[in-house]
Design an enzyme around this catalytic site. Structure first.
Site, PDB file in Angstrom:
ATOM      1  N   ASN A   8     -18.075 -63.481 -33.070  1.00 21.62           N
ATOM      2  CA  ASN A   8     -19.136 -64.482 -32.927  1.00 21.62           C
ATOM      3  C   ASN A   8     -19.058 -65.043 -31.509  1.00 21.62           C
ATOM      4  O   ASN A   8     -18.152 -65.809 -31.196  1.00 21.62           O
ATOM      5  CB  ASN A   8     -18.916 -65.580 -33.982  1.00 21.62           C
ATOM      6  CG  ASN A   8     -19.907 -66.721 -33.844  1.00 21.62           C
ATOM      7  OD1 ASN A   8     -20.823 -66.671 -33.024  1.00 21.62           O
ATOM      8  ND2 ASN A   8     -19.716 -67.771 -34.642  1.00 21.62           N
ATOM      9  N   TRP A   9     -20.010 -64.638 -30.671  1.00 22.25           N
ATOM     10  CA  TRP A   9     -19.948 -65.020 -29.259  1.00 22.25           C
ATOM     11  C   TRP A   9     -20.444 -66.453 -29.044  1.00 22.25           C
ATOM     12  O   TRP A   9     -20.403 -66.953 -27.921  1.00 22.25           O
ATOM     13  CB  TRP A   9     -20.755 -64.040 -28.405  1.00 22.25           C
ATOM     14  CG  TRP A   9     -20.217 -62.630 -28.427  1.00 22.25           C
ATOM     15  CD1 TRP A   9     -19.085 -62.192 -29.076  1.00 22.25           C
ATOM     16  CD2 TRP A   9     -20.759 -61.472 -27.766  1.00 22.25           C
ATOM     17  NE1 TRP A   9     -18.902 -60.850 -28.856  1.00 22.25           N
ATOM     18  CE2 TRP A   9     -19.925 -60.360 -28.058  1.00 22.25           C
ATOM     19  CE3 TRP A   9     -21.877 -61.259 -26.960  1.00 22.25           C
ATOM     20  CZ2 TRP A   9     -20.166 -59.076 -27.568  1.00 22.25           C
ATOM     21  CZ3 TRP A   9     -22.127 -59.968 -26.476  1.00 22.25           C
ATOM     22  CH2 TRP A   9     -21.273 -58.902 -26.772  1.00 22.25           C
ATOM     23  N   LYS A  10     -20.951 -67.084 -30.073  1.00 19.86           N
ATOM     24  CA  LYS A  10     -21.460 -68.464 -30.000  1.00 19.86           C
ATOM     25  C   LYS A  10     -22.380 -68.614 -28.786  1.00 19.86           C
ATOM     26  O   LYS A  10     -23.129 -67.690 -28.468  1.00 19.86           O
ATOM     27  CB  LYS A  10     -20.284 -69.448 -29.994  1.00 19.86           C
ATOM     28  CG  LYS A  10     -19.366 -69.222 -31.217  1.00 19.86           C
ATOM     29  CD  LYS A  10     -18.424 -70.326 -31.493  1.00 19.86           C
ATOM     30  CE  LYS A  10     -17.582 -69.990 -32.718  1.00 19.86           C
ATOM     31  NZ  LYS A  10     -16.643 -71.032 -33.085  1.00 19.86           N
ATOM     32  N   HIS A  95     -22.409 -71.284 -41.041  1.00 22.17           N
ATOM     33  CA  HIS A  95     -21.294 -71.489 -40.107  1.00 22.17           C
ATOM     34  C   HIS A  95     -21.038 -72.990 -39.950  1.00 22.17           C
ATOM     35  O   HIS A  95     -21.980 -73.789 -39.934  1.00 22.17           O
ATOM     36  CB  HIS A  95     -21.605 -70.854 -38.752  1.00 22.17           C
ATOM     37  CG  HIS A  95     -20.392 -70.823 -37.874  1.00 22.17           C
ATOM     38  ND1 HIS A  95     -19.961 -71.923 -37.164  1.00 22.17           N
ATOM     39  CD2 HIS A  95     -19.480 -69.844 -37.656  1.00 22.17           C
ATOM     40  CE1 HIS A  95     -18.843 -71.598 -36.519  1.00 22.17           C
ATOM     41  NE2 HIS A  95     -18.528 -70.350 -36.802  1.00 22.17           N
ATOM     42  N   GLU A  97     -20.393 -74.845 -37.535  1.00 20.11           N
ATOM     43  CA  GLU A  97     -21.078 -75.559 -36.451  1.00 20.11           C
ATOM     44  C   GLU A  97     -22.528 -75.846 -36.812  1.00 20.11           C
ATOM     45  O   GLU A  97     -23.107 -76.843 -36.384  1.00 20.11           O
ATOM     46  CB  GLU A  97     -20.941 -74.748 -35.148  1.00 20.11           C
ATOM     47  CG  GLU A  97     -19.518 -74.857 -34.611  1.00 20.11           C
ATOM     48  CD  GLU A  97     -18.957 -73.590 -34.007  1.00 20.11           C
ATOM     49  OE1 GLU A  97     -19.737 -72.733 -33.567  1.00 20.11           O
ATOM     50  OE2 GLU A  97     -17.710 -73.457 -33.980  1.00 20.11           O
ATOM     51  N   GLU A 167     -13.680 -70.094 -43.226  1.00 20.82           N
ATOM     52  CA  GLU A 167     -13.349 -70.621 -41.906  1.00 20.82           C
ATOM     53  C   GLU A 167     -13.037 -72.110 -42.045  1.00 20.82           C
ATOM     54  O   GLU A 167     -13.954 -72.948 -42.027  1.00 20.82           O
ATOM     55  CB  GLU A 167     -14.521 -70.453 -40.943  1.00 20.82           C
ATOM     56  CG  GLU A 167     -14.886 -69.013 -40.657  1.00 20.82           C
ATOM     57  CD  GLU A 167     -15.579 -68.867 -39.297  1.00 20.82           C
ATOM     58  OE1 GLU A 167     -15.032 -68.165 -38.463  1.00 20.82           O
ATOM     59  OE2 GLU A 167     -16.631 -69.483 -39.087  1.00 20.82           O
ATOM     60  N   GLY A 173     -11.569 -73.000 -33.199  1.00 15.82           N
ATOM     61  CA  GLY A 173     -11.509 -73.385 -31.787  1.00 15.82           C
ATOM     62  C   GLY A 173     -10.370 -74.333 -31.457  1.00 15.82           C
ATOM     63  O   GLY A 173     -10.343 -74.914 -30.376  1.00 15.82           O
ATOM     64  N   SER A 212      -9.401 -69.531 -35.130  1.00 16.35           N
ATOM     65  CA  SER A 212      -8.287 -69.280 -34.197  1.00 16.35           C
ATOM     66  C   SER A 212      -7.581 -67.951 -34.434  1.00 16.35           C
ATOM     67  O   SER A 212      -6.359 -67.861 -34.332  1.00 16.35           O
ATOM     68  CB  SER A 212      -7.294 -70.454 -34.222  1.00 16.35           C
ATOM     69  OG  SER A 212      -7.916 -71.627 -33.752  1.00 16.35           O
ATOM     70  N   GLY A 233     -13.971 -65.995 -33.002  1.00 15.50           N
ATOM     71  CA  GLY A 233     -14.774 -66.699 -32.007  1.00 15.50           C
ATOM     72  C   GLY A 233     -14.219 -66.439 -30.611  1.00 15.50           C
ATOM     73  O   GLY A 233     -14.483 -65.404 -29.999  1.00 15.50           O
ATOM     74  N   GLY A 234     -13.415 -67.366 -30.116  1.00 17.07           N
ATOM     75  CA  GLY A 234     -12.916 -67.313 -28.732  1.00 17.07           C
ATOM     76  C   GLY A 234     -12.327 -65.967 -28.327  1.00 17.07           C
ATOM     77  O   GLY A 234     -12.603 -65.473 -27.229  1.00 17.07           O
TER      78      GLY A 234
HETATM   79  P1  13P Z   1     -12.452 -69.406 -33.032  1.00 18.85           P
HETATM   80  O1  13P Z   1     -11.945 -68.012 -33.270  1.00 18.85           O
HETATM   81  O2  13P Z   1     -12.783 -69.686 -31.581  1.00 18.85           O
HETATM   82  O3  13P Z   1     -11.545 -70.436 -33.650  1.00 18.85           O
HETATM   83  O4  13P Z   1     -13.859 -69.524 -33.789  1.00 18.85           O
HETATM   84  C1  13P Z   1     -13.941 -69.123 -35.106  1.00 18.85           C
HETATM   85  C2  13P Z   1     -15.357 -69.076 -35.526  1.00 18.85           C
HETATM   86  O5  13P Z   1     -16.009 -70.095 -35.653  1.00 18.85           O
HETATM   87  C3  13P Z   1     -15.965 -67.758 -35.732  1.00 18.85           C
HETATM   88  O6  13P Z   1     -17.201 -67.872 -36.361  1.00 18.85           O
END
Ligand code: 13P
Length: 250
Positions: A8-10, A95, A97, A167, A173, A212, A233-234
């Site tokens: 997920n590149w957000k 998600h 967020e 999640e 994050g 994470s 994510g990251g």
């Molecule tokens: P991180 O891997 O940056 O913690 O993000 C997880 C995430 O929200 C993937 O959708």
């Protein structure tokens, strides 16, 4: 069941950056992909670029968000027919967020899941508790509510088109992943809920872990019972770390 590793590149990358990362993935991932399925979820503005960069390979394209209506007066929104038009096959729904920053509620998340299935797109329903909910002993209740509400009205014959992602919000994050024991507990609970909803069909549904995930913890998380893949994510923003995570899956 083959694990799914999803990146997920957000809200990262302009078109050139997204194209470069997709190109790096095409060069560095094993082809054909045998041990795992891989999907990436770039921002809207880069979907067409990434679709082109991935063409002919096994990495599939996902979208981070969409509106459940097919068209209409929804300023700023993007519909599923538009996403199909650029080659998207998977979508995220629920998600954290979007739930907690953009205030999408369970009913709206459910509309999104049903709309995705109507268009034969494969939804990944994300669920997870906030830190204060975990500390108050409410993890199981929050996860059950989000799973049941998110999947309301999905018939058992569509179970194979749905993926779940656990999640925990406190792990996203933060660099603080759930321990394998914490993940195993919640994944087992989700599996039970899926079997309760869909009987045998619920056993074949993938449950991803996200929060994470890094190359260093991916192998252990993937060995955890009922963890059928990872939502990253990251660590999906660099080809090197994402490829190491995919390799950990097989
Ligand atoms: P991180 O891997 O940056 O913690 O993000 C997880 C995430 O929200 C993937 O959708």
């Amino acid at each position: 069941m083959k694990p799914l590793v999803a990146g997920n590149w957000k809200m990262h990358f302009d078109r050139a950056g997204a194209r470069a990362l997709a190109g790096d993935l095409m060069r560095s991932l094993p082809a054909p992909l045998e041990a795992a399925e891989v999907a990436v979820f770039p921002p809207f503005t880069s979907l067409a670029e990434v679709a082109a960069a991935l063409s002919g390979g096994d990495v599939t394209l996902g979208a981070q968000n969409f509106h459940p209506e097919d068209s209409g007066a929804f300023t700023g929104e993007v519909s599923l027919p538009m996403l199909l038009d650029v080659g998207v096959t998977r979508v995220l729904a629920g998600h954290s967020e979007r739930r907690h920053v953009l205030l999408e509620d369970d009913a709206f998340v459910n509309r999104k899941v049903l709309a995705a299935l109507k268009h034969d797109l494969l939804p990944i329903l994300c669920v997870g508790e906030k830190l204060e909910e975990r500390e108050a002993g409410k993890t199981a209740a929050v996860v059950e509510r989000q799973v049941r509400a998110g999947l309301k009205g999905v018939p058992p014959e569509r179970a194979g088109d749905v993926t779940l992602a656990y999640e925990p919000v406190w792990a996203i994050g933060t660099g603080l992943n759930a321990t394998p024991k914490q993940a195993a507990e919640v994944h087992a609970q989700i599996r039970k809920l899926l079997v309760d909803l869909w009987k045998e069909g619920g056993r074949g549904v993938r449950i991803l872990y996200g929060g994470s995930v890094k190359p260093e913890n991916s192998r252990e998380l993937l060995k955890t019972p009922e963890v059928n893949g990872l939502l990253v994510g990251g660590a999906s923003l660099k080809a090197d770390s994402f490829v190491r995570i995919v390799r950990a899956a097989g």
